[in-house]
Design a protein around this motif. Structure first.
Motif, mmCIF file in Angstrom:
data_model
loop_
_atom_site.group_PDB
_atom_site.id
_atom_site.type_symbol
_atom_site.label_atom_id
_atom_site.label_comp_id
_atom_site.label_asym_id
_atom_site.label_seq_id
_atom_site.Cartn_x
_atom_site.Cartn_y
_atom_site.Cartn_z
ATOM 1 N N SER A 290 0.857 -1.190 0.000
ATOM 2 C CA SER A 290 0.000 0.000 0.000
ATOM 3 C C SER A 290 0.890 1.235 0.000
ATOM 4 O O SER A 290 2.119 1.134 -0.068
ATOM 5 N N ASP A 291 0.290 2.407 0.099
ATOM 6 C CA ASP A 291 1.078 3.634 0.001
ATOM 7 C C ASP A 291 2.051 3.838 1.162
ATOM 8 O O ASP A 291 2.930 4.705 1.097
ATOM 9 N N THR A 292 1.943 3.019 2.187
ATOM 10 C CA THR A 292 2.942 3.101 3.262
ATOM 11 C C THR A 292 4.336 2.720 2.761
ATOM 12 O O THR A 292 5.339 3.113 3.366
ATOM 13 N N ALA A 293 4.411 1.993 1.643
ATOM 14 C CA ALA A 293 5.707 1.554 1.100
ATOM 15 C C ALA A 293 6.544 2.717 0.568
ATOM 16 O O ALA A 293 7.749 2.565 0.364
ATOM 17 N N ILE A 294 5.919 3.893 0.354
ATOM 18 C CA ILE A 294 6.685 5.047 -0.113
ATOM 19 C C ILE A 294 7.198 5.879 1.059
ATOM 20 O O ILE A 294 7.790 6.944 0.865
ATOM 21 N N GLY A 295 7.014 5.369 2.274
ATOM 22 C CA GLY A 295 7.272 6.143 3.490
ATOM 23 C C GLY A 295 8.651 6.757 3.616
ATOM 24 O O GLY A 295 8.813 7.815 4.207
ATOM 25 N N ASP A 296 9.675 6.118 3.112
ATOM 26 C CA ASP A 296 11.028 6.670 3.171
ATOM 27 C C ASP A 296 11.424 7.310 1.839
ATOM 28 O O ASP A 296 12.598 7.361 1.499
ATOM 29 N N PHE A 297 10.428 7.802 1.107
ATOM 30 C CA PHE A 297 10.659 8.340 -0.240
ATOM 31 C C PHE A 297 11.336 7.295 -1.130
ATOM 32 O O PHE A 297 12.219 7.608 -1.912
ATOM 33 N N ARG A 298 10.903 6.033 -0.989
ATOM 34 C CA ARG A 298 11.498 4.936 -1.756
ATOM 35 C C ARG A 298 11.058 5.034 -3.214
ATOM 36 O O ARG A 298 9.903 4.753 -3.550
ATOM 37 N N THR A 299 11.973 5.389 -4.076
ATOM 38 C CA THR A 299 11.618 5.560 -5.490
ATOM 39 C C THR A 299 11.320 4.234 -6.175
ATOM 40 O O THR A 299 10.645 4.218 -7.208
ATOM 41 N N PHE A 300 11.807 3.110 -5.625
ATOM 42 C CA PHE A 300 11.442 1.805 -6.184
ATOM 43 C C PHE A 300 9.939 1.557 -6.035
ATOM 44 O O PHE A 300 9.383 0.714 -6.738
ATOM 45 N N ALA A 301 9.299 2.271 -5.117
ATOM 46 C CA ALA A 301 7.852 2.148 -4.919
ATOM 47 C C ALA A 301 7.084 3.276 -5.621
ATOM 48 O O ALA A 301 5.895 3.460 -5.392
ATOM 49 N N ARG A 302 7.758 4.019 -6.473
ATOM 50 C CA ARG A 302 7.115 5.059 -7.301
ATOM 51 C C ARG A 302 6.595 4.367 -8.556
ATOM 52 O O ARG A 302 7.358 3.987 -9.456
ATOM 53 N N LEU A 303 5.290 4.156 -8.593
ATOM 54 C CA LEU A 303 4.669 3.356 -9.645
ATOM 55 C C LEU A 303 3.569 4.151 -10.342
ATOM 56 O O LEU A 303 3.146 5.206 -9.878
ATOM 57 N N SER A 304 3.115 3.615 -11.462
ATOM 58 C CA SER A 304 1.979 4.186 -12.178
ATOM 59 C C SER A 304 1.001 3.069 -12.525
ATOM 60 O O SER A 304 1.363 2.166 -13.286
ATOM 61 N N PRO A 305 -0.232 3.081 -11.991
ATOM 62 C CA PRO A 305 -0.746 4.059 -11.035
ATOM 63 C C PRO A 305 -0.028 3.958 -9.692
ATOM 64 O O PRO A 305 0.572 2.920 -9.389
ATOM 65 N N PRO A 306 -0.086 5.017 -8.875
ATOM 66 C CA PRO A 306 0.629 4.977 -7.594
ATOM 67 C C PRO A 306 0.009 3.964 -6.637
ATOM 68 O O PRO A 306 -1.136 3.535 -6.815
ATOM 69 N N LEU A 307 0.793 3.571 -5.647
ATOM 70 C CA LEU A 307 0.267 2.650 -4.631
ATOM 71 C C LEU A 307 -0.913 3.299 -3.915
ATOM 72 O O LEU A 307 -0.960 4.520 -3.728
ATOM 73 N N ARG A 308 -1.843 2.462 -3.515
ATOM 74 C CA ARG A 308 -3.117 2.934 -2.968
ATOM 75 C C ARG A 308 -3.204 2.714 -1.453
ATOM 76 O O ARG A 308 -2.260 2.252 -0.823
ATOM 77 N N SER A 309 -4.373 2.991 -0.919
ATOM 78 C CA SER A 309 -4.612 2.803 0.522
ATOM 79 C C SER A 309 -4.695 1.316 0.857
ATOM 80 O O SER A 309 -4.872 0.470 -0.026
ATOM 81 N N GLU A 310 -4.616 1.027 2.138
ATOM 82 C CA GLU A 310 -4.742 -0.359 2.579
ATOM 83 C C GLU A 310 -6.133 -0.908 2.262
ATOM 84 O O GLU A 310 -6.290 -2.081 1.909
ATOM 85 N N ASP A 311 -7.161 -0.066 2.361
ATOM 86 C CA ASP A 311 -8.524 -0.511 2.021
ATOM 87 C C ASP A 311 -8.613 -0.909 0.546
ATOM 88 O O ASP A 311 -9.230 -1.925 0.204
ATOM 89 N N ASP A 312 -8.010 -0.102 -0.322
ATOM 90 C CA ASP A 312 -8.018 -0.447 -1.744
ATOM 91 C C ASP A 312 -7.231 -1.729 -2.002
ATOM 92 O O ASP A 312 -7.612 -2.541 -2.856
#
Length: 404
Positions: free
Chosen positions: A247-269
């Motif tokens: 989920s979008d928590t994976a970008i927490g450290d500004f991890r560019t490997f987790a910069r995706l298209s579409p972007p990572l979503r919420s845990e509910d999604d």
């Protein structure tokens, strides 16, 4: 060189019953053969899984070492590299991996992928294109999209669409939510996906043309797909493992490997996507393979290019869905092989007599750790870097010929 008959013994067919398979002249001849030709090469699989070779729908680069590591025997190449908007480029792309990898080019829907003027879709179909795609972005002009759908349908091709409304996502690098706010990143609401899907579904209802949404990653988007299928519309959709396990928590450290298209979503999604995999709403599991080097990823998050090297982790993450009991093995290989084959119109992706002998043996329990620095891919930009996983392909046959 004469191709010997191939006999695979003591295999677990799609992870189920123990049996065998005979391939003759590059095609599956018989499941659980009663008689095996004396000239056949017999391999004792010792209980490993036997599955059809993976057909990876929608990759952005022909990356043979990564595909072979991941058990991928066919890859449908997105039109963005090139772009693939004329017959010559399509024909060249189709020859790119043979004989041990088949590349199925996807034609650009518009010239230069600019979303304005229709490309020469008919000529590209003649040159080997197996589908038509809008590329990394959707086509904003509804009139152009309507013409593409109608024209592609008349040629027997499916349109593969990106599903994000550019009016909402322009300049955004994350999904609206607590994480984007905390990091100070430009973000867009998750409904950008559902809005794009809703428009295109109305055009599908109008034209009767088949459409495949390459990635559907939100609860609202999946609700629309479900409703469209219930109405009998010719719609399918796919997803990558990233949106099922992260989920979008994976970008927490500004991890560019987790910069995706579409972007990572919420845990509910994310949980809604897992439900979509389990209930059959999602038709295809693909790698989204898009290897990006340091020049694209070693940048501030907002400046880094989206994309991940997904080919080597696709099978292992799919097997994790089985271990977590979201799906069974047969359903996994519908997602990885049978459904992509049907969309592309290729005679593969199933363990059935008469189909091409594109086969993989899988040791589903082998533990290993994803390591971006050791990947076979052109670049190791995986959001799963450091994750322990299980299962890998141990042998691959393409048309009955062993390639690994």
């Amino acid at each position: 060189m004469e191709l010997k008959p191939l006999h695979l013994a003591n295999v677990r067919l799609l992870g189920g019953d123990v049996g065998g398979l005979l391939a003759v002249d590059g095609r599956i001849a018989e499941i659980d053969p009663v008689e095996v030709p004396g000239s056949a090469e017999t391999i004792d699989a010792k209980g490993q899984w036997l599955a059809p070779g993976i057909i990876d729908l929608g990759v952005f680069a022909t990356d043979k070492p990564a595909f072979h590591f991941g058990g991928i025997t066919r890859a449908a190449l997105m039109p963005d590299a090139g772009p693939l908007d004329n017959p010559g480029l399509v024909e060249r792309a189709a020859k790119g991996g043979k004989p041990d990898l088949w590349v199925h080019p996807i034609a650009a829907a518009t010239k230069g992928l600019e979303g304005r003027e229709l490309a020469e879709i008919g000529l590209m179909r003649g040159a080997g294109a197996r589908a038509v795609a809008t590329g990394r972005a959707r086509i904003a002009d509804a009139g152009v999209m309507r013409r593409i759908l109608a024209y592609a349908a008349a040629l027997g091709l499916t349109v593969i669409a990106h599903a994000e409304d550019e009016g909402l996502t322009a300049g955004a690098v994350a999904t609206d939510g607590e994480m984007a706010t905390r990091l100070g990143l430009a973000s867009a609401p998750a409904i950008a996906e559902a809005m794009a899907i809703a428009r295109d579904l109305m055009l599908v209802e109008e034209t009767g043309a088949p459409i495949h949404f390459r990635q559907v990653t939100t609860a609202r988007g999946l609700e629309l797909i479900r409703a469209a299928k219930a109405k009998g519309l010719p719609v399918t959709c796919g997803i990558t493992p990233a949106h099922l396990f992260l989920s979008d928590t994976a970008i927490g450290d500004f991890r560019t490997f987790a910069r995706l298209s579409p972007p990572l979503r919420s845990e509910d999604d994310r949980h809604a996507c897992l439900a979509g995999i389990a209930d059959g709403t999602i038709d295809v599991l693909a790698s989204g393979h898009d290897p990006r080097g340091p020049e694209d990823k070693r940048l501030p998050f907002a400046e880094a290019q989206p994309g991940m090297a997904g080919a080597e982790t696709l099978l292992a993450m799919g097997l994790q869905l089985v271990r977590d009991r979201h799906i069974g093995p047969a359903r996994l290989f519908d997602l990885l092989a049978a459904n992509p084959a049907k969309l592309l119109g290729v005679d593969a992706g199933r363990l059935e007599p008469g189909t091409e002998a594109d086969l993989i043996l899988i040791d589903e329990g082998t533990p290993w750790q994803v390591d971006a620095k050791k990947m076979a891919a052109y670049a190791g930009n995986t959001p799963f870097d450091g994750m322990p996983v299980q299962g890998r392909a141990t042998a691959i046959w393409k048309g009955g010929l062993r390639i690994r």
